[in-house]
Design a protein around this motif. Sequence first.
Motif, short mmCIF file in Angstrom:
data_model
loop_
_atom_site.label_atom_id
_atom_site.label_comp_id
_atom_site.label_asym_id
_atom_site.label_seq_id
_atom_site.Cartn_x
_atom_site.Cartn_y
_atom_site.Cartn_z
N PHE A 80 -26.43 14.26 -9.96
CA PHE A 80 -27.45 13.59 -9.15
C PHE A 80 -28.83 14.19 -9.40
CE2 PHE A 80 -30.19 13.66 -5.43
CZ PHE A 80 -30.40 12.30 -5.24
N TYR A 81 -28.92 15.51 -9.31
CA TYR A 81 -30.23 16.14 -9.47
C TYR A 81 -30.76 16.01 -10.89
CZ TYR A 81 -30.20 17.85 -4.72
OH TYR A 81 -30.21 17.91 -3.34
N PHE A 82 -29.88 15.93 -11.87
CA PHE A 82 -30.33 15.72 -13.24
C PHE A 82 -31.02 14.36 -13.35
CE2 PHE A 82 -29.72 14.01 -17.52
CZ PHE A 82 -30.38 14.97 -18.26
N TYR A 83 -30.33 13.31 -12.93
CA TYR A 83 -30.91 11.96 -13.02
C TYR A 83 -32.14 11.84 -12.13
CZ TYR A 83 -26.76 10.63 -15.60
OH TYR A 83 -25.77 10.55 -16.54
N ASP A 84 -32.08 12.41 -10.94
CA ASP A 84 -33.21 12.34 -10.02
C ASP A 84 -34.43 13.04 -10.61
OD1 ASP A 84 -34.08 11.43 -7.35
OD2 ASP A 84 -34.33 13.58 -6.96
N SER A 85 -34.22 14.21 -11.22
CA SER A 85 -35.33 14.95 -11.85
C SER A 85 -35.91 14.15 -13.02
CB SER A 85 -34.85 16.32 -12.34
OG SER A 85 -34.47 17.12 -11.25
N GLY A 86 -35.05 13.53 -13.80
CA GLY A 86 -35.52 12.70 -14.91
C GLY A 86 -36.36 11.55 -14.42
N LEU A 87 -35.92 10.92 -13.34
CA LEU A 87 -36.67 9.78 -12.79
C LEU A 87 -38.00 10.21 -12.17
CD1 LEU A 87 -33.64 7.85 -11.30
CD2 LEU A 87 -35.22 6.97 -13.04
N LYS A 88 -38.05 11.43 -11.67
CA LYS A 88 -39.28 11.93 -11.05
C LYS A 88 -40.23 12.56 -12.06
CE LYS A 88 -37.33 12.71 -6.48
NZ LYS A 88 -36.89 13.74 -5.51
N ALA A 89 -39.80 12.64 -13.32
CA ALA A 89 -40.61 13.30 -14.36
C ALA A 89 -41.63 12.35 -14.98
CB ALA A 89 -39.70 13.90 -15.43
N GLY A 90 -42.39 11.69 -14.16
CA GLY A 90 -43.45 10.81 -14.65
C GLY A 90 -42.97 9.74 -15.59
N THR A 91 -43.45 9.79 -16.81
CA THR A 91 -43.15 8.73 -17.79
C THR A 91 -42.05 9.14 -18.77
OG1 THR A 91 -44.89 9.55 -19.25
CG2 THR A 91 -45.49 7.81 -17.66
N LEU A 92 -41.24 10.14 -18.41
CA LEU A 92 -40.16 10.57 -19.30
C LEU A 92 -39.27 9.40 -19.70
CD1 LEU A 92 -38.30 12.75 -20.65
CD2 LEU A 92 -37.08 12.81 -18.47
N ILE A 93 -38.81 8.65 -18.73
CA ILE A 93 -37.89 7.54 -18.98
C ILE A 93 -38.69 6.26 -19.13
CG2 ILE A 93 -35.94 6.22 -18.06
CD1 ILE A 93 -35.15 8.77 -16.48
N PRO A 94 -38.55 5.58 -20.25
CA PRO A 94 -39.29 4.32 -20.44
C PRO A 94 -38.95 3.31 -19.34
CG PRO A 94 -38.23 5.00 -22.49
CD PRO A 94 -37.72 5.91 -21.41
N ALA A 95 -39.91 2.50 -19.00
CA ALA A 95 -39.76 1.51 -17.93
C ALA A 95 -38.54 0.62 -18.14
CB ALA A 95 -41.02 0.68 -17.80
N THR A 96 -38.25 0.30 -19.39
CA THR A 96 -37.10 -0.58 -19.67
C THR A 96 -35.77 0.10 -19.37
OG1 THR A 96 -37.13 0.13 -21.98
CG2 THR A 96 -38.30 -1.91 -21.45
N ASP A 97 -35.74 1.43 -19.38
CA ASP A 97 -34.50 2.17 -19.14
C ASP A 97 -34.35 2.65 -17.70
OD1 ASP A 97 -34.15 1.79 -21.83
OD2 ASP A 97 -34.42 3.90 -22.39
#
Length: 176
Positions: A80-97
């Motif tokens: 959970f915290y891995f995915y949550d941190s990735g989502l909170k890391a600004g533009t790390l994850i492209p909008a399409t993903d």
Amino acid sequence: MDLLKLISDIEKVDPEVYERLDPRRRVFRHFGLAGKAVTAAVLPGLVSGIFQRAYGQTSALTPEIQGVLNLALSLEYLEFYFYDSGLKAGTLIPATDRPAFETIRNDESGHIKVLREALGSAAIPDPTVGAFDYTGGRGLIAGPFATVFTDYKIFLGWLNPSWTPACGPTKAALRF
């Protein structure tokens, strides 16, 4: 969360788990079909109810069963915290993903809820995101994956299914 794998792990410390579940054994036979009809909102209550009925009729969860379920809970927090941190890391994850990762993060949150309900007061406390070092630095936050939340390729590489809790970033995140 792989419910059947979890029950298999419980069977290692409680060989009678299937006897405890016996009148409900048909639940597991039809679990694949249930997935089509059961919503995510109902699943936590369903799973925790199965464990509570299986063990609540005769006694509380044994320390061994609590240990297995708490280990699973720890791993769910890790995810959970891995995915949550990735989502909170600004533009790390492209909008399409992002929608896919939001779904996965929310599923992990549901798994946490299921396990916490099954364990009741025996559940470990929420370790918070600070308990996990996803960089592989064993708490120094400067390991070989230091850019995990700034480099999308590293982030995706961390998710490599060939890595297990026995090796790779997961082991480092748990600080074994």
